[in-house]
Scaffold this active site. Structure first.
Site, PDB file in Angstrom:
ATOM      1  N   CYS A  82      -4.774   2.297  -3.656  1.00 13.00           N
ATOM      2  CA  CYS A  82      -3.544   2.880  -3.078  1.00 13.00           C
ATOM      3  C   CYS A  82      -2.353   1.940  -3.286  1.00 13.00           C
ATOM      4  CB  CYS A  82      -3.703   3.208  -1.601  1.00 13.00           C
ATOM      5  SG  CYS A  82      -5.007   4.388  -1.291  1.00 13.00           S
ATOM      6  N   ASP A 126       3.354  -4.280   8.066  1.00 13.35           N
ATOM      7  CA  ASP A 126       2.122  -3.509   7.929  1.00 13.35           C
ATOM      8  C   ASP A 126       0.966  -4.493   8.141  1.00 13.35           C
ATOM      9  OD1 ASP A 126      -0.210  -2.409   6.971  1.00 13.35           O
ATOM     10  OD2 ASP A 126       0.670  -1.604   5.135  1.00 13.35           O
ATOM     11  N   HIS A 164       0.881  -1.169   0.000  1.00  9.44           N
ATOM     12  CA  HIS A 164       0.000   0.000   0.000  1.00  9.44           C
ATOM     13  C   HIS A 164       0.924   1.226   0.000  1.00  9.44           C
ATOM     14  CE1 HIS A 164      -2.780   2.958   1.793  1.00  9.44           C
ATOM     15  NE2 HIS A 164      -3.777   2.144   1.500  1.00  9.44           N
ATOM     16  N   GLN A 184      -4.309  -5.173   7.193  1.00  9.21           N
ATOM     17  CA  GLN A 184      -5.288  -6.160   6.719  1.00  9.21           C
ATOM     18  C   GLN A 184      -5.179  -7.489   7.462  1.00  9.21           C
ATOM     19  OE1 GLN A 184      -7.657  -5.336   4.740  1.00  9.21           O
ATOM     20  NE2 GLN A 184      -6.871  -3.475   3.792  1.00  9.21           N
ATOM     21  N   LYS A 244     -10.461  -0.888  10.661  1.00 14.59           N
ATOM     22  CA  LYS A 244     -10.685  -2.094   9.848  1.00 14.59           C
ATOM     23  C   LYS A 244     -11.009  -3.294  10.743  1.00 14.59           C
ATOM     24  CE  LYS A 244      -7.284  -0.516   6.436  1.00 14.59           C
ATOM     25  NZ  LYS A 244      -8.009   0.011   5.302  1.00 14.59           N
TER      26      LYS A 244
HETATM   27  N1  7TS Z   1      -1.653  -0.745   4.661  1.00 20.03           N
HETATM   28  C1  7TS Z   1      -2.557  -1.567   4.100  1.00 20.03           C
HETATM   29  C2  7TS Z   1      -2.160  -2.964   3.729  1.00 20.03           C
HETATM   30  C3  7TS Z   1      -3.859  -1.113   3.894  1.00 20.03           C
HETATM   31  O1  7TS Z   1      -4.747  -1.939   3.344  1.00 20.03           O
HETATM   32  C4  7TS Z   1      -4.205   0.205   4.271  1.00 20.03           C
HETATM   33  C5  7TS Z   1      -5.562   0.763   4.010  1.00 20.03           C
HETATM   34  C6  7TS Z   1      -3.220   1.007   4.874  1.00 20.03           C
HETATM   35  C7  7TS Z   1      -1.950   0.499   5.049  1.00 20.03           C
HETATM   36  C8  7TS Z   1      -3.515   2.376   5.369  1.00 20.03           C
HETATM   37  O2  7TS Z   1      -4.356   2.326   6.481  1.00 20.03           O
HETATM   38  P1  7TS Z   1      -4.926   3.659   7.145  1.00 20.03           P
HETATM   39  O3  7TS Z   1      -5.890   3.169   8.166  1.00 20.03           O
HETATM   40  O4  7TS Z   1      -3.772   4.391   7.729  1.00 20.03           O
HETATM   41  O5  7TS Z   1      -5.584   4.428   6.049  1.00 20.03           O
HETATM   42  N2  7TS Z   1      -6.203   0.168   2.911  1.00 20.03           N
HETATM   43  C9  7TS Z   1      -7.310   0.628   2.284  1.00 20.03           C
HETATM   44  C10 7TS Z   1      -7.884  -0.090   1.230  1.00 20.03           C
HETATM   45  O6  7TS Z   1      -7.456  -1.144   0.778  1.00 20.03           O
HETATM   46  N3  7TS Z   1      -8.956   0.587   0.786  1.00 20.03           N
HETATM   47  O7  7TS Z   1      -9.098   1.704   1.522  1.00 20.03           O
HETATM   48  C11 7TS Z   1      -8.080   1.729   2.467  1.00 20.03           C
END
Ligand code: 7TS
Length: 421
Positions: A376, A212, A135, A215, A238
């Site tokens: 992303c 990371d 990401h 997920q 999430k």
């Molecule tokens: N890393 C991964 C693997 C992710 O899926 C996401 C968010 C992030 C980092 C960033 O997370 P945040 O909470 O700091 O925004 N992924 C997604 C997605 O797949 N669709 O919308 C957000």
């Protein structure tokens, strides 16, 4: 397992889901007059009444700033904020709650390591290993820090089906690699990376490893001590929790050596006109007023997931993904991205002749929420050779019937576009 046992198990999973759905008021919403089918859980998950109630209860009964007041509300707020930290720490197997820093989410957690650790310790010529499936949150901070420090980025090769090519490990993991940063579960391919094995190999050359877990933590039991990584980042939103909060776990000795990323109130020990010293862990990394009610509700989300049971959740995800995978594989003109087996609770796919954005728009008219776009992960889209994909992502409240509805929606979209051609 016999057929009967399998059926009993599947029925038990189903009746549990029906009960759990009652906890999520939003699932009763209609979209364009149709019952909501929410299949965008990888972007953000929905929140159960228990988590919403925890937020409201805190605001109504204990709201005050933390770590400041001698007054009763201030102490109650601090107690609840710190209790949430203990819950989060226990949930990921952190050896000490001191090593869990509340952040705004995965993105901020990764930036904290990139700026607080890498910018202090990387030297010109050092290398950071990443993967092409990251990401942007686990790519762009490393680009910037590597450029600033004169370090290089190296990328782990992938197999055609979208897993890491482990035969490349020996060539890749060599000095001057100092940091390995990779996702536990890909938000596009669903690939579950062998983080334990990679941590072992990274440590064998003296490198540090960040995972990371955005997920992963919502879906699979995670134990940072067992993985053996150095840093682990994730978000509350999430995993049935609120937006605006997440966590970074780090090894105590590394967090101790790191510089703060943001400075100001609360993260200091003593301040003079021309310099300051830092507070103890984890407050050194929590400047200003933190997201207090959000952190407390993140603790409630952890309670909720513990009540659901992560082993049950993992099995439920597995059944849903298998069910969806079999249907998508059998559907003409559908291309699936990522490995077929051993994957997380999401499937990215494209339908021949239908742009993913058009597909998502048509599905939305049927009340079905999926995400379409680059997720992303633009470098990964280039690797896949597509500008975008559609993605259905599942969680504990999804039912096989909802996957049937997705499939019907896909078929309707195919008809619309066949007619348009
Ligand atoms: N890393 C991964 C693997 C992710 O899926 C996401 C968010 C992030 C980092 C960033 O997370 P945040 O909470 O700091 O925004 N992924 C997604 C997605 O797949 N669709 O919308 C957000």
């Amino acid at each position: 397992m016999s057929l009967m046992e399998t059926t009993i198990k599947a029925n038990r999973v189903l009746s549990t889901v029906e009960k759990l759905r009652e906890d999520f008021p939003i699932l009763k919403t209609t979209v364009h007059g149709k019952p909501l089918v929410y299949l965008d859980n990888a972007a953000t998950s929905q929140r159960p009444s228990q988590v919403l109630a925890a937020y409201c209860f805190f605001c109504q009964s204990h709201n005050a700033n933390v770590h400041r007041g001698i007054h009763t509300l201030g102490e109650q707020a601090t107690d609840r904020y710190e209790a949430a930290r203990r819950k989060v720490a226990a949930f990921i197997g952190a050896p000490s709650e001191k090593t869990v820093v509340f952040t705004r989410g995965t993105t901020e957690s990764i930036n904290l390591v990139a700026y607080g650790y890498a910018r202090k310790f990387l030297k010109p010529g050092d290398a950071v290993v990443l993967t092409p499936m990251e990401h942007h949150a686990n790519l762009v901070p490393w680009q910037i820090v590597a450029t600033t420090m004169g370090a290089n980025l190296r990328f782990w090769p992938m197999t055609p089906e979208g897993t890491l090519d482990m035969s490349a490990a020996s060539d890749l993991l060599q000095p001057p690699v100092k940091i390995v940063a990779l996702t536990h579960v890909s938000n596009v391919l669903g690939t579950i990376n062998p983080v334990k094995e990679i941590a072992r190999r990274a440590h064998a050359i003296g490198a540090k490893m960040l995972v990371d877990g955005a997920q992963a933590v919502p879906h699979i039991p995670v134990n940072v001590a067992d993985i053996g990584c150095d840093f682990y980042a994730f978000s509350a939103h999430k995993m049935c929790g609120p937006t605006g909060v997440g966590a970074l776990w780090g090894r105590e000795e590394l967090l101790d050596e790191m510089d703060p990323f943001m400075t100001g109130g609360e993260m200091i020990r003593e301040v003079w006109l021309d310099h300051a010293t830092w507070n103890e862990l984890p407050y050194k990394f929590e400047p200003g007023t933190p997201p207090i009610a959000e952190a407390v509700s993140m603790g409630a989300a952890v309670d909720y997931l513990n009540h659901v049971g992560m082993d049950w959740l993992q099995e439920h995800d597995r059944q849903l993904v298998n069910y969806a995978m079999n249907q998508l594989l059998a559907e003409d003109g559908v291309k699936i991205f990522g490995p077929q087996d051993g994957r997380g609770a999401l499937i990215s796919f494209n339908v021949e002749g239908v742009h993913p954005h058009d597909l998502a728009t048509l599905l939305d008219r049927d009340g079905i929420a999926v995400r379409a776009g680059h997720h992303c992960a633009q470098p990964l889209m280039r690797w896949l050779g597509v500008p975008a994909t559609a993605r259905a992502s599942f969680y504990l409240y999804n039912l096989p019937e909802e996957i049937d509805q997705l499939m019907e929606g896909i078929r309707r979209a195919k008809e619309v576009f066949a007619y348009a051609r």
